[in-house]
Write a protein that holds these residues in place. Structure first.
Motif, PDB file in Angstrom:
ATOM      1  N   UNK A  87       0.855  -1.189   0.000  1.00  0.00           N
ATOM      2  CA  UNK A  87       0.000   0.000   0.000  1.00  0.00           C
ATOM      3  C   UNK A  87       0.890   1.238   0.000  1.00  0.00           C
ATOM      4  N   UNK A  88       0.468   2.282  -0.729  1.00  0.00           N
ATOM      5  CA  UNK A  88       1.276   3.496  -0.840  1.00  0.00           C
ATOM      6  C   UNK A  88       0.662   4.639  -0.041  1.00  0.00           C
ATOM      7  N   UNK A  89       1.571   5.449   0.541  1.00  0.00           N
ATOM      8  CA  UNK A  89       1.148   6.629   1.280  1.00  0.00           C
ATOM      9  C   UNK A  89       1.812   7.856   0.647  1.00  0.00           C
ATOM     10  N   UNK A  90       1.019   8.900   0.459  1.00  0.00           N
ATOM     11  CA  UNK A  90       1.503  10.120  -0.199  1.00  0.00           C
ATOM     12  C   UNK A  90       1.939  11.150   0.829  1.00  0.00           C
ATOM     13  N   UNK A  91       3.149  11.659   0.656  1.00  0.00           N
ATOM     14  CA  UNK A  91       3.668  12.733   1.495  1.00  0.00           C
ATOM     15  C   UNK A  91       3.748  13.984   0.616  1.00  0.00           C
ATOM     16  N   UNK A  92       2.765  14.834   0.736  1.00  0.00           N
ATOM     17  CA  UNK A  92       2.648  15.997  -0.136  1.00  0.00           C
ATOM     18  C   UNK A  92       3.782  17.001   0.091  1.00  0.00           C
ATOM     19  N   UNK A  93       4.352  17.467  -1.030  1.00  0.00           N
ATOM     20  CA  UNK A  93       5.370  18.512  -0.968  1.00  0.00           C
ATOM     21  C   UNK A  93       6.741  18.065  -0.526  1.00  0.00           C
ATOM     22  N   UNK A  94       6.989  16.757  -0.479  1.00  0.00           N
ATOM     23  CA  UNK A  94       8.320  16.264  -0.082  1.00  0.00           C
ATOM     24  C   UNK A  94       9.078  15.656  -1.261  1.00  0.00           C
ATOM     25  N   UNK A  95       8.641  16.020  -2.466  1.00  0.00           N
ATOM     26  CA  UNK A  95       9.326  15.536  -3.662  1.00  0.00           C
ATOM     27  C   UNK A  95      10.360  16.532  -4.168  1.00  0.00           C
ATOM     28  N   UNK A  96      10.570  16.553  -5.495  1.00  0.00           N
ATOM     29  CA  UNK A  96      11.590  17.390  -6.127  1.00  0.00           C
ATOM     30  C   UNK A  96      11.009  18.769  -6.442  1.00  0.00           C
ATOM     31  N   UNK A  97      11.765  19.848  -6.195  1.00  0.00           N
ATOM     32  CA  UNK A  97      11.290  21.192  -6.553  1.00  0.00           C
ATOM     33  C   UNK A  97      11.013  21.306  -8.049  1.00  0.00           C
ATOM     34  N   UNK A  98       9.968  22.048  -8.402  1.00  0.00           N
ATOM     35  CA  UNK A  98       9.641  22.290  -9.809  1.00  0.00           C
ATOM     36  C   UNK A  98      10.688  23.214 -10.417  1.00  0.00           C
ATOM     37  N   UNK A  99      11.215  22.810 -11.561  1.00  0.00           N
ATOM     38  CA  UNK A  99      12.317  23.554 -12.171  1.00  0.00           C
ATOM     39  C   UNK A  99      11.868  24.906 -12.711  1.00  0.00           C
ATOM     40  N   UNK A 100      10.681  24.981 -13.306  1.00  0.00           N
ATOM     41  CA  UNK A 100      10.226  26.204 -13.961  1.00  0.00           C
ATOM     42  C   UNK A 100       9.235  27.021 -13.140  1.00  0.00           C
ATOM     43  N   UNK A 101       8.814  26.506 -12.000  1.00  0.00           N
ATOM     44  CA  UNK A 101       7.836  27.242 -11.185  1.00  0.00           C
ATOM     45  C   UNK A 101       8.049  26.890  -9.714  1.00  0.00           C
ATOM     46  N   UNK A 102       7.281  27.532  -8.844  1.00  0.00           N
ATOM     47  CA  UNK A 102       7.429  27.289  -7.415  1.00  0.00           C
ATOM     48  C   UNK A 102       6.762  25.974  -7.017  1.00  0.00           C
ATOM     49  N   UNK A 103       7.031  25.539  -5.794  1.00  0.00           N
ATOM     50  CA  UNK A 103       6.418  24.314  -5.301  1.00  0.00           C
ATOM     51  C   UNK A 103       7.271  23.082  -5.551  1.00  0.00           C
ATOM     52  N   UNK A 104       6.841  21.973  -4.955  1.00  0.00           N
ATOM     53  CA  UNK A 104       7.568  20.715  -5.083  1.00  0.00           C
ATOM     54  C   UNK A 104       6.601  19.591  -5.399  1.00  0.00           C
ATOM     55  N   UNK A 105       7.166  18.499  -5.886  1.00  0.00           N
ATOM     56  CA  UNK A 105       6.378  17.305  -6.119  1.00  0.00           C
ATOM     57  C   UNK A 105       6.123  16.575  -4.808  1.00  0.00           C
ATOM     58  N   UNK A 106       5.665  15.339  -4.891  1.00  0.00           N
ATOM     59  CA  UNK A 106       5.322  14.560  -3.704  1.00  0.00           C
ATOM     60  C   UNK A 106       6.238  13.338  -3.559  1.00  0.00           C
ATOM     61  N   UNK A 107       6.214  12.757  -2.385  1.00  0.00           N
ATOM     62  CA  UNK A 107       6.904  11.489  -2.145  1.00  0.00           C
ATOM     63  C   UNK A 107       5.861  10.420  -1.861  1.00  0.00           C
ATOM     64  N   UNK A 108       6.039   9.272  -2.472  1.00  0.00           N
ATOM     65  CA  UNK A 108       5.155   8.131  -2.230  1.00  0.00           C
ATOM     66  C   UNK A 108       5.951   7.027  -1.538  1.00  0.00           C
ATOM     67  N   UNK A 109       5.427   6.601  -0.394  1.00  0.00           N
ATOM     68  CA  UNK A 109       6.076   5.550   0.386  1.00  0.00           C
ATOM     69  C   UNK A 109       5.276   4.257   0.242  1.00  0.00           C
ATOM     70  N   UNK A 110       5.917   3.235  -0.267  1.00  0.00           N
ATOM     71  CA  UNK A 110       5.273   1.925  -0.401  1.00  0.00           C
ATOM     72  C   UNK A 110       5.621   1.077   0.827  1.00  0.00           C
ATOM     73  N   UNK A 111       4.588   0.636   1.543  1.00  0.00           N
ATOM     74  CA  UNK A 111       4.782  -0.151   2.757  1.00  0.00           C
ATOM     75  C   UNK A 111       4.812  -1.638   2.405  1.00  0.00           C
ATOM     76  N   UNK A 112       5.839  -2.300   2.857  1.00  0.00           N
ATOM     77  CA  UNK A 112       5.978  -3.736   2.623  1.00  0.00           C
ATOM     78  C   UNK A 112       5.897  -4.461   3.973  1.00  0.00           C
ATOM     79  N   UNK A 113       4.955  -5.379   4.083  1.00  0.00           N
ATOM     80  CA  UNK A 113       4.770  -6.137   5.321  1.00  0.00           C
ATOM     81  C   UNK A 113       5.700  -7.349   5.299  1.00  0.00           C
TER      82      UNK A 113
END
Length: 368
Positions: free
Chosen positions: A321-347
């Protein structure tokens, strides 16, 4: 229809004007009379066909009346080779009471390399530009994400450090080049099977600048250039990706007195990361949890580009299952803000459970 102009250019009747222009370029270059395997007769046919099909009004008349529409006051035949070359040089011409229009095609683009009258040199002095060069720079994963300033070292031809590229001894003035009269270009006439042909090239005396130094720089001998090692600082923007090119205008090689430096291209190579994968501005990572954590829920610590963060694992979490961490990805090169990080949980499932664990699992299984 006595002449099939579409067939001459190798296009369909419904071809667009752009296709007709491209076909003309190709055929005119193929049958160029001054080439070893050129054919002046074919070249003239191609030219005549384009004079008609390249003009919307004439093309419509041709489609309606055929090639005989010239008798109705239309096109009056193809131009000769000397007329064509005179037009290609930019002199213009008239023939048979007809102004020839090439529909915006710069014939210098097609034949300039052969005769030296390309678009860049028409109408006067042309500034000589130095060679563009490229260097490679290695970045870590984090440097590419957040940006960094890198220092690169290279050896290249640069403007003379004493005369600053003028070729003149400091304090000395310049004067008009006597070889070209200050035009920066020299013309020469060649006798060919088609008559006298005139070509234009950069003046060898002043390298196209039109000026020469009264007293040449003693350091570079008047060349205005020298080969030396240089250190340059390059700002790498946050969010740059692997394989990107950064252009540094005027940081390429210097051609000599009277010219301008070319450009320097910095090719970026980004190293991979052991914990993260990148897709555009999105970061992907994995986190391992135990079976009880998945069933009962928990709060765990995970790695992000911004350091360790807390992630809440809700009860009943499924493996992968994946969990989204908003705004913890890579900065946008041409505009402000950042992408997201997705964490995949493995049991993680125990490979060799103890007797006690087996008993507990059996009891739990009875409850399900």
């Amino acid at each position: 229809m006595s002449k099939d102009y579409y067939k001459t250019l190798g296009v369909e009747k419904g071809a667009s004007q752009e296709d007709i222009k491209k076909a003309f370029r190709k055929m005119a270059h193929k049958h160029h009379p001054d080439k070893k395997d050129g054919d002046e007769a074919k070249f003239k046919e191609v030219n005549e066909a384009y004079q008609v099909l390249g003009d919307e009004k004439k093309r419509a008349q041709y489609d309606q009346f055929g090639a005989d529409f010239e008798q109705q006051g239309g096109f009056g035949g193809g131009m000769g080779w000397e007329d064509f070359m005179r037009h290609a040089r930019g002199g213009g011409f008239q023939g048979g009471n007809v102004n020839f229009d090439f529909g915006g095609i710069d014939l210098g683009d097609i034949f300039g390399d052969m005769f030296g009258f390309g678009g860049g040199s028409r109408g006067g002095r042309r500034t000589v530009k130095g060679r563009d060069i490229q260097v490679d720079v290695e970045l870590s994963f984090e440097e590419a994400v957040f940006g960094v300033e890198k220092q690169i070292s290279l050896t290249k031809v640069s403007a003379c450090g004493v005369c600053s590229g003028s070729g003149a001894e400091p304090g000395s003035s310049t004067e008009t080049c006597d070889q070209c009269g200050g035009q920066g270009q020299v013309r020469r006439v060649q006798q060919t099977m088609f008559g006298a042909m005139q070509s234009v090239s950069d003046c060898p005396g002043c390298a196209g600048s039109g000026k020469i130094a009264k007293n040449k720089c003693k350091h570079c001998g008047g060349d205005g250039a020298e080969k030396r090692a240089e250190d340059l600082k390059v700002k790498i923007p946050a969010g740059i990706h692997n394989g990107a090119n950064i252009r540094l205008s005027g940081k390429g090689e210097f051609p000599g007195a009277g010219g301008v430096a070319g450009d320097l291209y910095v090719l970026v190579h980004v190293a991979s990361h052991k914990n993260f994968e990148r897709d555009g501005n999105t970061i992907y990572s994995e986190a391992h949890i135990t079976y009880p954590q998945a069933v009962l829920g928990d709060t765990i610590e995970i790695d992000t580009l911004d350091g360790a963060k807390k992630l809440v694992i809700p009860a009943g979490t499924q493996s992968h299952q994946q969990f989204r961490l908003k705004g913890l990805g890579v900065p946008n090169l041409q505009r402000s803000g950042r992408g997201d990080q997705y964490v995949k949980v493995i049991v993680d499932v125990p490979r060799k459970p103890s007797k006690k664990l087996k008993k507990l699992l059996e009891e739990m299984n009875d409850e399900l």
